[in-house]
Write an enzyme that holds these catalytic residues in place. Structure first.
Site, PDB file in Angstrom:
ATOM      1  N   SER A 144      -2.284  -1.485  59.667  1.00 24.50           N
ATOM      2  CA  SER A 144      -1.503  -2.149  59.922  1.00 24.50           C
ATOM      3  C   SER A 144      -1.437  -1.777  61.414  1.00 24.50           C
ATOM      4  O   SER A 144      -2.093  -2.370  62.513  1.00 24.50           O
ATOM      5  CB  SER A 144      -0.275  -2.524  59.265  1.00 24.50           C
ATOM      6  OG  SER A 144       0.759  -3.254  59.832  1.00 24.50           O
ATOM      7  N   HIS A 145      -0.434  -1.811  62.251  1.00 22.14           N
ATOM      8  CA  HIS A 145       0.393  -1.577  63.389  1.00 22.14           C
ATOM      9  C   HIS A 145      -0.137  -0.270  63.869  1.00 22.14           C
ATOM     10  O   HIS A 145      -0.256   0.273  65.094  1.00 22.14           O
ATOM     11  CB  HIS A 145       1.767  -1.953  64.057  1.00 22.14           C
ATOM     12  CG  HIS A 145       3.049  -1.438  62.372  1.00 22.14           C
ATOM     13  ND1 HIS A 145       2.865  -1.577  61.093  1.00 22.14           N
ATOM     14  CD2 HIS A 145       3.718  -0.084  62.857  1.00 22.14           C
ATOM     15  CE1 HIS A 145       3.535  -0.449  60.579  1.00 22.14           C
ATOM     16  NE2 HIS A 145       4.236   0.061  61.284  1.00 22.14           N
ATOM     17  N   ASP A 181       0.099  -7.680  65.220  1.00 17.60           N
ATOM     18  CA  ASP A 181       0.099  -6.347  65.181  1.00 17.60           C
ATOM     19  C   ASP A 181      -1.661  -6.065  64.396  1.00 17.60           C
ATOM     20  O   ASP A 181      -2.618  -7.266  64.515  1.00 17.60           O
ATOM     21  CB  ASP A 181       0.762  -5.727  63.872  1.00 17.60           C
ATOM     22  CG  ASP A 181       0.473  -6.492  62.849  1.00 17.60           C
ATOM     23  OD1 ASP A 181       0.040  -7.742  62.882  1.00 17.60           O
ATOM     24  OD2 ASP A 181       0.656  -5.510  61.804  1.00 17.60           O
ATOM     25  N   ASP A 183      -3.671  -5.914  61.913  1.00 16.79           N
ATOM     26  CA  ASP A 183      -4.310  -6.614  61.217  1.00 16.79           C
ATOM     27  C   ASP A 183      -3.815  -8.281  61.135  1.00 16.79           C
ATOM     28  O   ASP A 183      -3.799  -8.738  60.056  1.00 16.79           O
ATOM     29  CB  ASP A 183      -4.180  -6.192  59.378  1.00 16.79           C
ATOM     30  CG  ASP A 183      -3.085  -6.337  59.207  1.00 16.79           C
ATOM     31  OD1 ASP A 183      -1.890  -5.726  60.214  1.00 16.79           O
ATOM     32  OD2 ASP A 183      -2.152  -5.623  57.916  1.00 16.79           O
ATOM     33  N   ASP A 199      -0.718  -9.494  60.008  1.00 18.29           N
ATOM     34  CA  ASP A 199       0.154  -9.899  59.810  1.00 18.29           C
ATOM     35  C   ASP A 199       1.651  -9.535  60.721  1.00 18.29           C
ATOM     36  O   ASP A 199       3.060 -11.088  59.514  1.00 18.29           O
ATOM     37  CB  ASP A 199       0.253  -9.860  58.417  1.00 18.29           C
ATOM     38  CG  ASP A 199       0.747  -8.028  58.299  1.00 18.29           C
ATOM     39  OD1 ASP A 199       0.960  -7.574  59.448  1.00 18.29           O
ATOM     40  OD2 ASP A 199       0.616  -7.469  57.027  1.00 18.29           O
ATOM     41  N   ARG A 200       1.922  -9.580  61.576  1.00 18.13           N
ATOM     42  CA  ARG A 200       2.906  -9.400  61.680  1.00 18.13           C
ATOM     43  C   ARG A 200       3.149 -10.128  63.272  1.00 18.13           C
ATOM     44  O   ARG A 200       2.637 -10.739  63.384  1.00 18.13           O
ATOM     45  CB  ARG A 200       3.550  -8.570  62.228  1.00 18.13           C
ATOM     46  CG  ARG A 200       3.484  -6.322  61.498  1.00 18.13           C
ATOM     47  CD  ARG A 200       4.162  -5.312  61.701  1.00 18.13           C
ATOM     48  NE  ARG A 200       4.685  -4.736  61.173  1.00 18.13           N
ATOM     49  CZ  ARG A 200       5.003  -3.664  60.783  1.00 18.13           C
ATOM     50  NH1 ARG A 200       5.951  -3.313  62.097  1.00 18.13           N
ATOM     51  NH2 ARG A 200       5.242  -2.700  59.687  1.00 18.13           N
ATOM     52  N   LYS A 242       2.643 -11.717  55.351  1.00 22.37           N
ATOM     53  CA  LYS A 242       3.021 -12.266  55.900  1.00 22.37           C
ATOM     54  C   LYS A 242       1.953 -13.094  57.033  1.00 22.37           C
ATOM     55  O   LYS A 242       0.762 -12.660  56.672  1.00 22.37           O
ATOM     56  CB  LYS A 242       3.899 -10.851  56.615  1.00 22.37           C
ATOM     57  CG  LYS A 242       3.698 -10.027  57.586  1.00 22.37           C
ATOM     58  CD  LYS A 242       4.276  -8.719  57.165  1.00 22.37           C
ATOM     59  CE  LYS A 242       4.342  -7.635  57.572  1.00 22.37           C
ATOM     60  NZ  LYS A 242       4.528  -6.740  56.442  1.00 22.37           N
TER      61      LYS A 242
HETATM   62  C1  G16 Z   1       4.402  -3.061  55.999  1.00 20.70           C
HETATM   63  C2  G16 Z   1       5.488  -3.895  54.699  1.00 20.70           C
HETATM   64  C3  G16 Z   1       6.348  -4.654  55.086  1.00 20.70           C
HETATM   65  C4  G16 Z   1       7.385  -3.279  55.925  1.00 20.70           C
HETATM   66  C5  G16 Z   1       6.489  -2.603  56.254  1.00 20.70           C
HETATM   67  C6  G16 Z   1       7.206  -1.296  56.686  1.00 20.70           C
HETATM   68  O1  G16 Z   1       4.297  -4.115  57.148  1.00 20.70           O
HETATM   69  O2  G16 Z   1       4.001  -4.240  54.024  1.00 20.70           O
HETATM   70  O3  G16 Z   1       6.605  -5.219  53.845  1.00 20.70           O
HETATM   71  O4  G16 Z   1       8.377  -4.348  55.954  1.00 20.70           O
HETATM   72  O5  G16 Z   1       5.358  -1.757  56.186  1.00 20.70           O
HETATM   73  O6  G16 Z   1       7.693  -0.833  56.005  1.00 20.70           O
HETATM   74  P1  G16 Z   1       8.194   0.588  56.470  1.00 20.70           P
HETATM   75  O7  G16 Z   1       9.518   0.915  56.812  1.00 20.70           O
HETATM   76  O8  G16 Z   1       8.174   1.574  54.908  1.00 20.70           O
HETATM   77  O9  G16 Z   1       7.120   1.923  57.259  1.00 20.70           O
HETATM   78  P2  G16 Z   1       2.824  -3.430  57.380  1.00 20.70           P
HETATM   79  O10 G16 Z   1       3.004  -5.397  58.824  1.00 20.70           O
HETATM   80  O11 G16 Z   1       2.388  -2.299  58.423  1.00 20.70           O
HETATM   81  O12 G16 Z   1       1.777  -3.831  56.495  1.00 20.70           O
END
Ligand code: G16
Length: 545
Positions: free
Chosen positions: A113-114, A279, A281, A283-284, A378
């Site tokens: 992800s990010h 981000d 991938d 989705d953000r 997302k």
């Molecule tokens: C993932 C989850 C999200 C979550 C985020 C942060 O996003 O899909 O639902 O809000 O992580 O999670 P945490 O607060 O546990 O670090 P992504 O974009 O990182 O896949």
């Protein structure tokens, strides 16, 4: 096709977090590490046998090697057909779209992800089920159990598959199609939004935009959709070439990491009117105007209040959902328009049942994520298109739209303070300490704030009645202010404490305070209740969003 059985020994650290398994690249590079986890997925996903699977990732370091390994293991497992993105690329929303469109049995997404990429950065892997959404906790728990006892895995013996062009090929009986990552996803977006209206706003010169793809996966999507599809201004997409190390940047679309974009939007009257970033991938999303930031929680509320104005949602929306720590701005809208608003734990996977059961149309999180029932992830580009379409309908700036919203529904001042890489034992003790005293906090007064309720959030899924406990300590105050504490499930180093603070202000004359100032007293209370300084020795958070 020759299938080789390879003996292995189990790893004890393959427990998926909020969104799949995320570790340092060096951890994934250990012999058998990736293979063990992939085999553990397959062993728990017999639905893939003889069926279609989607495969791709955000292009970070190790993406290509992992795609080759997974293709060979999928063939050995008996998957019938795989759709894989050209160069191994597919955004997370595009995987969800492809699974649904082609009735695939599931998909594997390679992304952290990010989190930063490159050889010294992070890598990750997650499994999505047939509805296109992240696998539920029951599945990821089962994968973890398998990973702890796995002693062998199977791989097809063959050469690597060419991923650098679109073509059809096969490994033994398993068909492989290397596809354009953008086409199907772009087509879906065309059904949801009024591209003509947005296009005419760009061509009239009344709107210009800047989208920062952060050298991550959305570059090709943004170019095809914003530049080509919507004829946006020259330079509409920056950092549009996906790179294995994201150009050395941190592909996290927030004010701290999307600095270049923020500077462009803050450059005075000649700056583009609309700015956005996504981000690693895809989705953000972050939405900004000229010198103006839209908090993701506000963005969800604004979307909910205005969805009926856009073609894809003209029938109105049936309900909304937000994660626990997301501000309650959307609750106010739901109440006003008479729809249900669900509060779920953090993690997109918790929205899946609500979407599948037609209980909600929109959902979102404070962590820069929003989406709708069009897919089960997302969706960053979708959110940008939503805002562009809204601007085209309302003929107002990002700031005007947001300020009008606050005037009507009140403003939720909101901030998140992150304390990163804390010793895990200290972090666990800190949470336990709050859990222990939660019951006794009700009725206590801190400065001008009286605690109405304090508990450890537990969620009962209204569709399958599954219960998820210990999802965060929440303190509700009698003036609708709120503090939430939880530990992140996506970090790769120690523990990250997230403190989420919000305060509701209806009076429009008080909507102009700097956020940290508006929340100063609550921030102090949060530090006091959690004993952050005493326990972690930290004077201030590492990241404030
Ligand atoms: C993932 C989850 C999200 C979550 C985020 C942060 O996003 O899909 O639902 O809000 O992580 O999670 P945490 O607060 O546990 O670090 P992504 O974009 O990182 O896949």
């Amino acid at each position: 096709m020759n299938i080789i059985n390879i003996s292995t020994t189990p790893f004890d650290d393959q427990k998926p977090g909020t969104s799949g398994l995320r570790k340092k690249v060096s951890v994934f590079q250990q012999p058998h590490y990736l293979e063990n986890f992939v085999q553990s997925i397959f062993d728990n996903a017999p639905q893939l046998k003889g069926e279609l699977m989607v495969l791709g990732g955000d292009g970070r370091f190790y993406n290509k090697q992992a795609v080759q390994t997974i293709l060979k293991m999928a063939a050995a497992y008996g998957v019938k057909r795989v759709l894989v993105g050209e160069n191994g690329l597919l955004s997370t929303p595009a995987v969800s779209c492809l699974i649904r469109k082609n009735s695939a049995a599931g998909g594997i997404i390679l992304s952290a992800s990010h989190n930063p990429g490159g050889e010294n950065g992070d890598f990750g892997i997650k499994f999505n089920i047939a509805n296109g959404g992240p696998a539920p906790t029951s599945f990821t728990d089962a994968v973890f159990e398998t990973s702890k006892v796995l002693t062998e895995y199977q791989v097809a013996e063959c050469d690597d598959i060419a991923l650098d062009h679109q073509h059809k090929t096969h490994i033994g009986d398993m068909k492989i199609e290397v596809i354009d990552p953008v086409t199907d996803y772009a087509e879906l977006m065309g059904h949801l939004f009024d591209f003509d209206k947005i296009r005419s706003l760009f061509s009239s010169g009344l709107l210009s935009m800047c989208f920062d793809a952060m050298h991550a996966v959305t570059g090709p999507y943004a170019k095809a959709i914003f530049e080509k599809g919507l004829s946006a201004n020259n330079g509409a997409v920056i950092n549009g070439i996906p790179l294995e190390d994201f150009g050395g940047g941190h592909p996290d679309p927030n004010l701290a990491h999307a600095e270049e974009l923020v500077d462009i939007l803050n450059a005075g009257p000649s700056a583009p009117q609309f700015g956005a970033a996504s981000d690693g991938d895809g989705d953000r999303n972050m939405i900004i105007g000229q010198d103006f930031f839209v908090n993701p929680s506000d963005s969800l509320a604004i979307m909910t209040a205005n969805a009926h104005l856009l073609p894809g949602y003209s029938q109105g929306i049936c309900g909304v959902a937000r994660s626990l720590p997301t501000s309650r701005a959307v609750d106010k809208v739901a109440q006003a328009i008479g729809i249900e608003c669900y509060e779920t734990p953090t993690g997109w996977k918790y929205f899946g049942n609500l979407l599948d059961d037609n209980r909600i149309t929109l959902c979102g999180e404070e962590s820069f994520g929003s989406g709708s029932d069009h897919i089960r992830e997302k969706d960053g580009i979708w959110a940008v298109l939503f805002w562009l379409n809204l601007i085209a309908v309302k003929q107002q700036s990002v700031e005007q739209i947001t300020r009008d919203h606050w005037k009507q529904f009140g403003r939720h001042y909101y901030t998140r303070h992150d304390y990163e890489a804390i010793d895990s034992t200290i972090a666990d003790d800190m949470m336990q300490n709050m859990r222990d005293k939660a019951g006794s906090l009700s009725g206590q007064t801190f400065g001008g704030y009286t605690v109405q309720l304090c508990d450890d959030f537990s969620y009962t899924d209204p569709v399958d009645n599954s219960i998820t406990e210990h999802q965060g300590i929440r303190i509700l105050f009698d003036d609708e202010s709120r503090i939430v504490f939880r530990l992140s499930g996506t970090g790769t180093e120690g523990a990250t404490l997230r403190v989420y603070i919000e305060r509701y202000v209806m009076d429009a004359d008080k909507h102009d305070l700097p956020t940290q100032e508006a929340l100063a007293e609550l921030i102090e209370i949060a530090n006091q209740v959690a004993e952050i300084q005493q326990r972690c020795g930290r004077e201030k958070p590492d990241v404030i969003t």
